[in-house]
Structure formats: structure tokens, C-alpha cells
Motif scaffolding. Structure first.
Motif, PDB file in Angstrom:
ATOM      1  N   ASP B  37       0.837  -1.207   0.000  1.00 45.37           N
ATOM      2  CA  ASP B  37       0.000   0.000   0.000  1.00 45.37           C
ATOM      3  C   ASP B  37       0.869   1.254   0.000  1.00 45.37           C
ATOM      4  OD1 ASP B  37      -2.183  -1.630   0.047  1.00 45.37           O
ATOM      5  OD2 ASP B  37      -2.596  -1.409   2.194  1.00 45.37           O
ATOM      6  N   ASP B  38       1.932   1.240   0.822  1.00 50.85           N
ATOM      7  CA  ASP B  38       2.835   2.401   0.875  1.00 50.85           C
ATOM      8  C   ASP B  38       3.475   2.653  -0.485  1.00 50.85           C
ATOM      9  OD1 ASP B  38       2.274   2.801   3.491  1.00 50.85           O
ATOM     10  OD2 ASP B  38       4.336   2.628   4.229  1.00 50.85           O
ATOM     11  N   LEU B  39       3.946   1.558  -1.112  1.00 51.63           N
ATOM     12  CA  LEU B  39       4.608   1.702  -2.416  1.00 51.63           C
ATOM     13  C   LEU B  39       3.616   2.217  -3.463  1.00 51.63           C
ATOM     14  CD1 LEU B  39       6.800  -1.560  -2.485  1.00 51.63           C
ATOM     15  CD2 LEU B  39       7.593   0.779  -2.154  1.00 51.63           C
ATOM     16  N   VAL B  40       2.395   1.695  -3.423  1.00 57.50           N
ATOM     17  CA  VAL B  40       1.372   2.133  -4.385  1.00 57.50           C
ATOM     18  C   VAL B  40       1.045   3.607  -4.167  1.00 57.50           C
ATOM     19  CG1 VAL B  40      -1.056   1.832  -5.055  1.00 57.50           C
ATOM     20  CG2 VAL B  40       0.401  -0.167  -4.735  1.00 57.50           C
ATOM     21  N   GLU B  41       0.965   3.999  -2.887  1.00 57.33           N
ATOM     22  CA  GLU B  41       0.689   5.408  -2.597  1.00 57.33           C
ATOM     23  C   GLU B  41       1.797   6.332  -3.101  1.00 57.33           C
ATOM     24  OE1 GLU B  41      -0.080   5.467   1.610  1.00 57.33           O
ATOM     25  OE2 GLU B  41      -1.846   4.193   1.337  1.00 57.33           O
ATOM     26  N   LEU B  42       3.013   5.761  -3.185  1.00 45.85           N
ATOM     27  CA  LEU B  42       4.138   6.564  -3.690  1.00 45.85           C
ATOM     28  C   LEU B  42       4.231   6.513  -5.215  1.00 45.85           C
ATOM     29  CD1 LEU B  42       6.852   5.629  -1.030  1.00 45.85           C
ATOM     30  CD2 LEU B  42       5.756   7.849  -1.326  1.00 45.85           C
ATOM     31  N   GLY B  43       3.297   5.809  -5.847  1.00 46.85           N
ATOM     32  CA  GLY B  43       3.241   5.818  -7.305  1.00 46.85           C
ATOM     33  C   GLY B  43       3.699   4.547  -7.993  1.00 46.85           C
TER      34      GLY B  43
END
Lengths: 110, 140
Positions: B37-43
């Protein structure tokens, strides 16, 4: 870079220390360790999260579901009073160990 | 989430008691999902985030490092189970070969004297051989 084998016995203390500062979720802990050690400590997330589970089962930390500032929910970990006491104890042991090593190795470690 | 849970479950397949395993799978799955989720939020695209998280996660050995006092107990337990599986495969092999040998010899004339049980005996060898290989790996 130091491998997790050498510092393995101290991962509990590292996690407890970080949680005395603020509640964190798993990946946040991993990121914090990397940042503070400038990537010198290579701990696998599999080990880190498993240690977190072990600490939780020993009631040294507890978890709750919280909202991340920007994003979805996260499982945050919080140190318990028992965890704080255990942390103080390990710090005391660590100081003793440091004194012993300093007394033996002397100037070689400076 | 399913892909992550499957990955984690596979890592712990042969280790820990059922309850410990359930708790560990839960916590590892949630933590991995949070990283994704963190990585996805960072793009990062979702598939790339999953692939990266799994790649960086570590192995079964890394999980076991978190339980130094239990590691030898866990390995002994696994070794015991693998040994039982190997002995069972040897027993099964003997039964299969014995049965085919009996049928082959009892109806020898019907089969024109052809000793086909040898083919079965060689083919079925894969079972104890595979079990022995797995057992030996655990012992190592």
C-alpha cells in the motif's frame, strides 16, 4: 553492512526503542531502521515482522488498527509497560557489555 | 491480499504449530500488504509493488532467525515428520511391488511369462527416492 546474524540478539531492543518514541506500523519500523543506520544494518523484513509477532505474543508490545495520515489503515504497534521495563533491563545489560568490551579492547575500538 | 497470503503460507508450510502459524501468517501478511500500500501510494504500479515486496521480504530461514530458541526444536520436528514420510513411502513401495509381484506370478501364464512387475517396481521407485531426497535436505 552488518548482517542480521551478528546483531540478531539486539533486534528486540531496537524495535522496543523505536516504539518508545512513537507507535509505528511494520513497514514503518523497517524504514526507520534503514534510515537511522544509513542502510548499514541489513535486516530482512521476514525477520523483523516475525520478531514483532514474538514481542506481541510476549505482551511486550500491543497492536491496534489506525489510520495513516495519507492512506489506508495500518496495524500500529505500541510498547506496553512490560515492554518498557524489559527495554530498560536490556539497556542496562547493554551498558554492562559495552563497559566490558571497552575495558578489554580499550583504544582499539576508538 | 490472497497472493500475499499464499506466499506467506507457503513460506511457513512446514513450520510452527497451527496456532502460532496462523498468528504469524496474519502479521506477516498484514505487514507485507502495508508495504505494498505504501509503495502504491508513492506511485508504484500494484503488480510491481507486489513483486518488489515479495522479492525483498526474505525466506523461511529469515523467519526462523526471529525464533533462535525454537529453531532447533522446529528443525527436529520437521526432520521427524520427513523421516516418517520417507518410511511410509518405503512401506508403500514394498506393498505396491509385493502386490504387483504376486499378481504377476499368480497369473504368469496369462501374461505369457512376461515379468511386467519389474517396470512397476522401477517406476514406483520415484516415491521413496523423492521422500529420501526431501528428508536428506532437512537433515542437512
Amino acid at each position: 553492512m552488518i548482517s542480521s546474524d551478528i546483531i540478531r540478539g539486539h533486534v528486540d531492543t531496537i524495535i522496543l526503542k523505536l516504539l518508545t518514541e512513537r507507535d509505528m506500523y511494520g513497514y514503518e519500523l523497517a524504514g526507520e531502521i534503514k534510515t537511522r543506520t544509513a542502510n548499514k544494518f541489513d535486516i530482512r523484513e521476514a525477520t523483523l515482522y516475525s520478531v514483532v509477532q514474538r514481542l506481541e505474543s510476549r505482551e511486550l508490545i500491543t497492536s491496534y488498527t489506525g489510520e495513516k495520515t495519507h492512506g489506508g489503515q495500518r496495524r500500529y504497534y505500541k510498547i506496553t509497560p512490560l515492554g518498557k521495563a524489559y527495554y530498560r533491563e536490556t539497556i542496562s545489560e547493554w551498558k554492562t557489555l559495552r563497559d566490558i568490551m571497552t575495558a578489554i579492547l580499550g583504544d582499539d575500538i576508538l | 491480499m490472497n497472493r500475499i497470503k499464499k506466499f506467506v503460507s507457503r513460506l511457513l508450510k512446514d513450520y510452527f504449530s497451527e496456532q502460532d502459524k496462523r498468528e504469524l501468517i496474519d502479521i506477516l501478511t498484514i505487514s507485507l500488504q502495508e508495504k505494498i500500500d505504501d509503495l502504491v501510494e508513492l506511485g508504484t504500479p500494484v503488480d510491481a509493488a507486489i513483486a518488489r515486496s515479495i522479492k525483498e521480504f526474505g525466506s523461511t530461514a529469515d523467519v526462523l532467525k526471529a525464533f533462535p530458541d525454537k529453531t532447533s526444536e522446529i528443525r527436529q520436528d520437521l526432520s521427524r515428520r520427513r523421516r516418517s514420510a520417507f518410511l511410509f513411502s518405503v512401506f508403500g513401495y514394498v506393498v505396491i511391488v509385493g502386490l504387483t509381484l504376486f499378481v504377476n506370478l499368480w497369473f504368469k501364464e496369462f501374461f505369457g511369462g512376461f515379468l511386467w512387475f519389474v517396470v512397476i517396481a522401477i517406476a514406483a521407485l520415484f516415491w521413496p527416492a523423492a521422500m529420501f531426497y526431501v528428508y536428506r535436505n532437512v537433515k542437512k
